[in-house]
Design a protein around this motif. Structure first.
Motif, PDB file in Angstrom:
ATOM      1  N   SER A  14     -34.110 114.577  34.187  1.00 47.52           N
ATOM      2  CA  SER A  14     -34.004 114.563  35.643  1.00 47.52           C
ATOM      3  C   SER A  14     -32.710 115.241  36.093  1.00 47.52           C
ATOM      4  O   SER A  14     -31.797 115.495  35.298  1.00 47.52           O
ATOM      5  CB  SER A  14     -34.020 113.125  36.157  1.00 47.52           C
ATOM      6  OG  SER A  14     -32.850 112.441  35.737  1.00 47.52           O
ATOM      7  N   ALA A  15     -32.635 115.489  37.397  1.00 44.61           N
ATOM      8  CA  ALA A  15     -31.447 116.140  37.953  1.00 44.61           C
ATOM      9  C   ALA A  15     -30.203 115.279  37.742  1.00 44.61           C
ATOM     10  O   ALA A  15     -29.121 115.803  37.438  1.00 44.61           O
ATOM     11  CB  ALA A  15     -31.654 116.421  39.442  1.00 44.61           C
ATOM     12  N   PHE A  16     -30.330 113.957  37.875  1.00 47.63           N
ATOM     13  CA  PHE A  16     -29.162 113.088  37.720  1.00 47.63           C
ATOM     14  C   PHE A  16     -28.718 112.991  36.262  1.00 47.63           C
ATOM     15  O   PHE A  16     -27.522 112.961  35.970  1.00 47.63           O
ATOM     16  CB  PHE A  16     -29.456 111.699  38.278  1.00 47.63           C
ATOM     17  CG  PHE A  16     -29.326 111.613  39.772  1.00 47.63           C
ATOM     18  CD1 PHE A  16     -28.122 111.900  40.391  1.00 47.63           C
ATOM     19  CD2 PHE A  16     -30.408 111.268  40.556  1.00 47.63           C
ATOM     20  CE1 PHE A  16     -27.994 111.832  41.763  1.00 47.63           C
ATOM     21  CE2 PHE A  16     -30.295 111.193  41.930  1.00 47.63           C
ATOM     22  CZ  PHE A  16     -29.085 111.480  42.536  1.00 47.63           C
ATOM     23  N   ARG A  17     -29.664 112.955  35.335  1.00 51.48           N
ATOM     24  CA  ARG A  17     -29.281 112.948  33.916  1.00 51.48           C
ATOM     25  C   ARG A  17     -28.635 114.278  33.540  1.00 51.48           C
ATOM     26  O   ARG A  17     -27.691 114.321  32.743  1.00 51.48           O
ATOM     27  CB  ARG A  17     -30.503 112.679  33.043  1.00 51.48           C
ATOM     28  CG  ARG A  17     -31.038 111.256  33.146  1.00 51.48           C
ATOM     29  CD  ARG A  17     -32.147 110.997  32.147  1.00 51.48           C
ATOM     30  NE  ARG A  17     -31.664 111.038  30.776  1.00 51.48           N
ATOM     31  CZ  ARG A  17     -32.444 110.963  29.704  1.00 51.48           C
ATOM     32  NH1 ARG A  17     -33.772 110.855  29.866  1.00 51.48           N
ATOM     33  NH2 ARG A  17     -31.942 110.994  28.492  1.00 51.48           N
ATOM     34  N   THR A  18     -29.139 115.354  34.109  1.00 43.00           N
ATOM     35  CA  THR A  18     -28.532 116.667  33.886  1.00 43.00           C
ATOM     36  C   THR A  18     -27.135 116.722  34.477  1.00 43.00           C
ATOM     37  O   THR A  18     -26.208 117.274  33.869  1.00 43.00           O
ATOM     38  CB  THR A  18     -29.414 117.772  34.496  1.00 43.00           C
ATOM     39  OG1 THR A  18     -30.709 117.726  33.885  1.00 43.00           O
ATOM     40  CG2 THR A  18     -28.801 119.141  34.274  1.00 43.00           C
ATOM     41  N   LEU A  19     -26.963 116.125  35.663  1.00 47.55           N
ATOM     42  CA  LEU A  19     -25.634 116.068  36.278  1.00 47.55           C
ATOM     43  C   LEU A  19     -24.668 115.290  35.397  1.00 47.55           C
ATOM     44  O   LEU A  19     -23.504 115.689  35.234  1.00 47.55           O
ATOM     45  CB  LEU A  19     -25.734 115.425  37.662  1.00 47.55           C
ATOM     46  CG  LEU A  19     -24.410 115.224  38.402  1.00 47.55           C
ATOM     47  CD1 LEU A  19     -23.729 116.550  38.684  1.00 47.55           C
ATOM     48  CD2 LEU A  19     -24.627 114.462  39.707  1.00 47.55           C
ATOM     49  N   PHE A  20     -25.127 114.191  34.821  1.00 46.94           N
ATOM     50  CA  PHE A  20     -24.267 113.393  33.940  1.00 46.94           C
ATOM     51  C   PHE A  20     -23.841 114.210  32.720  1.00 46.94           C
ATOM     52  O   PHE A  20     -22.655 114.247  32.358  1.00 46.94           O
ATOM     53  CB  PHE A  20     -25.014 112.136  33.504  1.00 46.94           C
ATOM     54  CG  PHE A  20     -24.226 111.241  32.589  1.00 46.94           C
ATOM     55  CD1 PHE A  20     -23.180 110.482  33.079  1.00 46.94           C
ATOM     56  CD2 PHE A  20     -24.522 111.172  31.232  1.00 46.94           C
ATOM     57  CE1 PHE A  20     -22.440 109.659  32.237  1.00 46.94           C
ATOM     58  CE2 PHE A  20     -23.789 110.360  30.384  1.00 46.94           C
ATOM     59  CZ  PHE A  20     -22.747 109.597  30.889  1.00 46.94           C
TER      60      PHE A  20
END
Length: 313
Positions: A96-102
């Motif tokens: 997901s975008a948030f896991r990628t951001l992390f």
């Protein structure tokens, strides 16, 4: 055919990355713009072909950029090249975008720490002490200029600036964390525009109104408040430095949570989104507005305000 396409696109991405790196180094004005698209070639290539081909292109890009832009390219390649590669691997794995951001944030933060250590050990330059010295010189120059023009100097304000500047080396970890997360976020926002056009799919962050922290975060924030009160008089200690670097992150997270409540409210009531934007961006410079938005965030985590808004309670 697929192997031929992989090689061809890899060569194009390497050339594009090297050109962007050279433009960033040798054209300072345009470089401010080019640096933000620097991770895109590696990111797109890694999304398409996977981690191993992406790592090979990253390695060759490093060599090509070094040959074109010399040693000045090393920090750029390490920071933005690796950041783009890590985000590309994450999206290739359908995260997901948030896991990628992390993942991207960790990459940028680790690289910033590596560059910081290299600057201190190899060049004998402490970046944050240099920044502190430059800002102190700027304050002194401003004071001298005002004095030479017979303008009144607010000594209390100048003292406040000097005390804030003196804290820069102490909050160096906080600065690197915020910088790393900010770089990762901007990399993804820009990359999403290219990915949707070149690869297809729904590459985007969820709307801000849907963002939500886990409930346990409320206990972290409460623990942070207690620790801050406990060490408020112990300036210069290790614990004070730790709290000074962690608590602002907790406060910022609560502000984001509170902002999501505001956007949820205007969405459900069909009010223009300009209203929370006009309140947040200028208003967050005011301590009272910050407190109000943080309280909204605390209430949302503890009482699930957004769902209450949805159900008209």
């Amino acid at each position: 055919m697929n192997q031929s396409r992989k090689i061809t696109e890899g060569a194009v991405m390497i050339a594009l990355f090297a050109i962007l790196t050279a433009a960033t180094v040798y054209i300072p004005v345009l470089g401010i713009l080019f640096v933000w698209v620097l991770p895109i070639p590696l990111l797109i290539y890694t999304v398409r072909f996977g981690p191993k081909p992406g790592a090979l292109v990253l390695a060759v890009s490093f060599v090509a950029a070094f040959l074109i832009a010399s040693a000045f390219s090393i920090p750029l390649v390490l920071l933005f090249g690796v950041g783009g590669y890590v985000a590309g691997v994450s999206y290739h794995l359908k995260r997901s975008a948030f896991r990628t951001l992390f993942a991207g944030s960790l990459s940028y933060i680790f690289t910033l720490v590596l560059l910081f250590v290299g600057s201190v050990v190899i060049l004998d330059i402490h970046p944050f002490e240099a920044l502190q010295g430059g800002m102190e010189d700027s304050v002194d120059s401003a004071e001298q200029m005002l004095t030479s023009f017979d303008q009144g100097v607010d000594e209390e304000q100048l003292e406040f600036y000097r005390e804030s500047i003196a804290q820069i080396p102490q909050i160096a970890p906080l600065i690197m964390i915020i910088t790393g997360v900010g770089y990762a976020f901007l990399t993804q926002v820009i990359a999403h525009q290219f990915l949707r056009r070149l690869i297809g799919g729904t590459y985007r962050f969820p709307p801000l109104r849907e963002w939500s922290l886990p409930r346990v975060f409320l206990w972290y924030y409460l623990a942070g408040i207690i620790m801050r009160l406990a060490v408020i008089e112990d300036q210069g200690t290790t614990m004070h430095m730790i709290v000074s670097n962690i608590f602002p992150l907790l406060e910022f997270a609560m502000i984001i949570q509170g902002a999501s409540v505001m956007f949820q409210f205007v969405y459900m009531r069909n009010i223009t989104r300009a209203l929370p934007i006009l309140i947040l961006f200028p208003g967050l410079m005011l301590p009272l507005v910050q407190v109000f938005v943080r309280i909204l965030g605390i209430l949302d985590i503890g009482m699930d305000l957004k769902n209450r808004i949805k159900s008209d309670k």
